[in-house]
Write an enzyme that holds these catalytic residues in place. Structure first.
Site, short mmCIF file in Angstrom:
data_model
loop_
_atom_site.label_atom_id
_atom_site.label_comp_id
_atom_site.label_asym_id
_atom_site.label_seq_id
_atom_site.Cartn_x
_atom_site.Cartn_y
_atom_site.Cartn_z
N TYR A 101 0.86 -1.18 0.00
CA TYR A 101 0.00 0.00 0.00
C TYR A 101 0.89 1.23 0.00
CZ TYR A 101 -3.14 3.65 1.59
OH TYR A 101 -3.86 4.83 1.66
N GLU A 185 -3.25 7.36 -4.26
CA GLU A 185 -3.19 6.13 -3.47
C GLU A 185 -3.09 4.95 -4.43
OE1 GLU A 185 -5.95 4.79 0.12
OE2 GLU A 185 -6.81 4.24 -1.80
#
Ligand code: GDP
Ligand code: MN
Length: 376
Positions: A101, A185
């Site tokens: 992530y 993101e």
């Protein structure tokens, strides 16, 4: 404004971040053709501006073109957290070895950006962050210094990401700064069996203040569930539906907001916010009046205009012209003040419409409109 995954993917690609081959469509038949072009197998992904698509059944692997068509047919039209799926993206499947992530987000309170990264990416980063905060690294990024290779190495190291991700972290920072984003993101950022680093899913939020140079992404998201707001948006009006019974039209957001307060102070409730702006033409006044009058909850309308750049007589002419195209069915209280107020009031007096009332002060106008709206 948020971008769709396929748009984020496009930006990543432009900045040299590896992404899977993919195409977007709204047709199951085309999905079959796309899968064929991608080599047969494809991941079919709902394009909606919300996360958790995987868990909601909006991300599915199709083994061949026929399955891709079937899966696209299932996913198109699906509702994911209140978002209807209108398009799907078909992406070439990737052999995932590891899921990471990474994101950059503006930390307004702290006055800097924050790099958030974790070696435990995938679908449940919020859960990881809650149950094992140590698994998620949060590194402040000075906006003036940005993410250099050294900074990227620091982020990768803190999060336990492999060194190959350093280049991606630098490029992702470029996406953030060069594309006017407030958030980027990637979840998951993956390492493939072949050791390549690919962005498999992306979220990008652009800064609305930079929309004028981001026209390629189209109009601002406007999920106008309210039909009046949709009608107003279609006419380019700055309108927000509220719960009351006094329709409000004014020029200038500040003036309109104080008008809402004054109406509330008179014991009535405003039915809407509508700012027709500084250069209010007859056309805009007519559009505004027709939207406000079409609200069945409206019992009276208060027009509060302070003439500045647009003189009051021009606004009054606008109201008179609007009365030709819009049939007035509810009382209209007009308060004109400022530039050429006297002449403006005279224009309305001459028109002498039985439902148009004039008041010289904002308080007086609001009281009158409130009384008209609450009297049965
Ligand atoms: P989200 O649920 O909205 O975040 O959608 P994602 O695009 O992140 O997909 C959810 C999950 O599907 C990912 O975390 C991956 O595990 C899996 N996934 C997505 N694309 C691929 C792919 O090409 N190959 C494999 N094996 N898994 C994938
Ligand atoms: Mn994801």
């Amino acid at each position: 404004m948020d971008l769709y995954e396929h748009q984020a993917r496009e930006l990543f690609e432009e900045h040299g971040i590896l992404v899977p081959r993919a195409e977007v469509t709204d047709s199951p038949k085309e999905a079959r053709g796309i899968a064929r072009r991608l080599g047969g197998r494809a991941v079919v992904k709902a394009q909606v501006k919300t996360g958790g698509r995987g868990k909601a059944g909006g991300v599915k692997l199709a083994a061949d073109p026929a399955a891709a068509e079937l899966t696209a047919r299932q996913i198109l039209g699906m509702d994911i957290k209140g978002h209807t799926v209108r398009k799907v993206m078909l992406a070439q499947p990737v052999d995932i070895e590891d899921e990471f992530y990474v994101s950059y987000v503006l930390d307004r309170a702290a006055g800097h950006f924050l790099a958030i990264a974790s070696a435990e990416g995938g679908m449940d980063i919020e859960e990881v962050a809650a149950s094992r905060p140590d698994a998620v690294a949060r590194i402040p990024v000075d906006p003036a210094e940005g993410v250099t290779s050294a900074k990227a190495a620091e982020i990768a190291e803190a999060a336990g990401l492999p060194p190959q991700t350093v280049d991606v972290l630098v490029r992702l920072w470029e996406v953030l700064t060069r594309e006017d984003a407030l958030l980027v993101e990637v979840n998951p950022l993956v390492r493939t069996a072949q050791g390549r680093i690919l962005a498999l899913d992306g979220k990008v939020t652009l800064d609305d203040n930079a929309r004028f140079r981001q026209e390629r992404w189209g109009e601002k998201d406007a999920p106008h569930d309210d039909p009046l707001e949709a009608a107003a948006a279609a006419r380019g009006l700055n309108y927000v539906k509220l719960d009351g019974e006094v329709g409000v039209i004014g020029n200038g957001a500040g003036l309109v907001m104080s008008t809402l307060d004054v109406v509330a102070g008179c014991g009535a409730r405003p039915a809407n916010f509508l700012d027709i702006g500084g250069g209010a033409s007859a056309r805009i006044m007519a559009d505004g009046l027709s939207v406000v009058l079409s609200d069945p909850a409206v019992k009276s309308v208060l027009v509060n205009v302070f003439g500045g750049i647009t003189a009051c007589d021009a606004v009054a002419e606008g109201i008179v012209q609007a009365l030709e195209s819009v049939r007035l069915t509810k009382p209209l209280v007009v308060r004109l003040d400022g530039n050429n107020a006297v002449r403006g009031r005279a224009v309305l007096d001459d028109r002498a419409h039985p439902l148009v009332h004039q008041a010289t002060t904002m308080d007086g106008a609001a009281r009158r409109a409130a009384r008209l709206a609450t009297a049965d």
